[in-house]
Design an enzyme around this catalytic site. Structure first.
Site, short mmCIF file in Angstrom:
data_model
loop_
_atom_site.label_atom_id
_atom_site.label_comp_id
_atom_site.label_asym_id
_atom_site.label_seq_id
_atom_site.Cartn_x
_atom_site.Cartn_y
_atom_site.Cartn_z
N GLY A 1 23.65 9.99 -13.58
CA GLY A 1 23.29 10.64 -14.82
C GLY A 1 22.41 9.86 -15.81
N CYS A 2 22.66 10.24 -17.30
CA CYS A 2 21.90 9.58 -17.98
C CYS A 2 21.96 8.11 -17.98
CB CYS A 2 22.26 10.31 -19.29
SG CYS A 2 21.28 9.35 -20.71
N PHE A 3 20.97 7.34 -18.19
CA PHE A 3 21.08 5.91 -17.97
C PHE A 3 21.71 5.52 -19.41
CE2 PHE A 3 16.19 5.71 -18.29
CZ PHE A 3 16.23 6.17 -19.52
N CYS B 1 24.35 6.32 -20.96
CA CYS B 1 25.87 6.34 -20.77
C CYS B 1 26.30 5.32 -19.70
CB CYS B 1 26.20 7.78 -20.29
SG CYS B 1 25.65 9.21 -21.31
#
Length: 178
Positions: free
Chosen positions: A12-14, A16
């Protein structure tokens, strides 16, 4: 000087994944970037288009005498859903896929075994890709340490903070001591 090993993960979003893994003792540095695609020197905008083949990933520099690759895998898989194909939460597209990019045959073997065992724990199939790391491209400077630099950002509070808190609670014995 102690040895430094590297691990590369996308879930997912880096922002996070970076924030969660930075909590761990033995982790020296976590760098957000792009890997797994075929475009040289990709930009954030290009990766977001979904046309580069790259995923948002983090590269973890760690001390293997303090934390093992297997422990990093355990935390990585605890902070994202490896059964979601090309998405994590609100982030949709192949750039948000679950991926382990191994640096050597030992990492490949360990990740393969971990994913196989993990697959038995879920009702849905684990869709995490396992590929050799070809090239890691560091993301733009404003993406580095994003959660730390932007503690009041709404996205971070809703998505990154719960992952950090999960690491602090579930993996308390592995968290860096202040």
């Amino acid at each position: 000087m102690a040895e430094t090993d590297y691990a590369t993960f996308g879930g997912g979003c880096f922002w996070c994944v970076e924030a969660a893994l930075k909590e761990l003792g033995g982790v020296r540095e976590v760098t957000s970037g792009y890997a797994g695609g075929d475009t040289e020197n990709p930009t954030y905008e290009a990766v977001c288009s979904g046309k580069t083949g790259h995923a948002e990933v983090v590269q973890v520099a760690y001390d293997p005498d303090v934390i093992s690759y297997e422990e990093l895998l355990e935390v990585f898989f605890a902070v994202h859903d490896p059964t979601q194909l090309n998405r994590q939460g609100p982030d949709v597209g192949s750039q948000y896929r679950s991926i382990v990019l191994y640096h050597d045959d030992e990492q490949r073997r360990l990740a393969e075994a971990y994913i196989e065992a993990l697959d038995e724990e879920y009702d849905d199939s684990v869709v995490t890709e396992l590929e050799p790391l070809e090239t890691f491209y560091e993301a733009e400077a404003y993406h580095q340490d994003y959660f730390e630099k932007n503690p009041n950002d709404a996205y971070c509070n809703f998505h990154a903070r719960p992952k950090v808190e999960k690491v602090r609670e579930k993996f308390a014995a592995k968290v860096k001591q202040a």
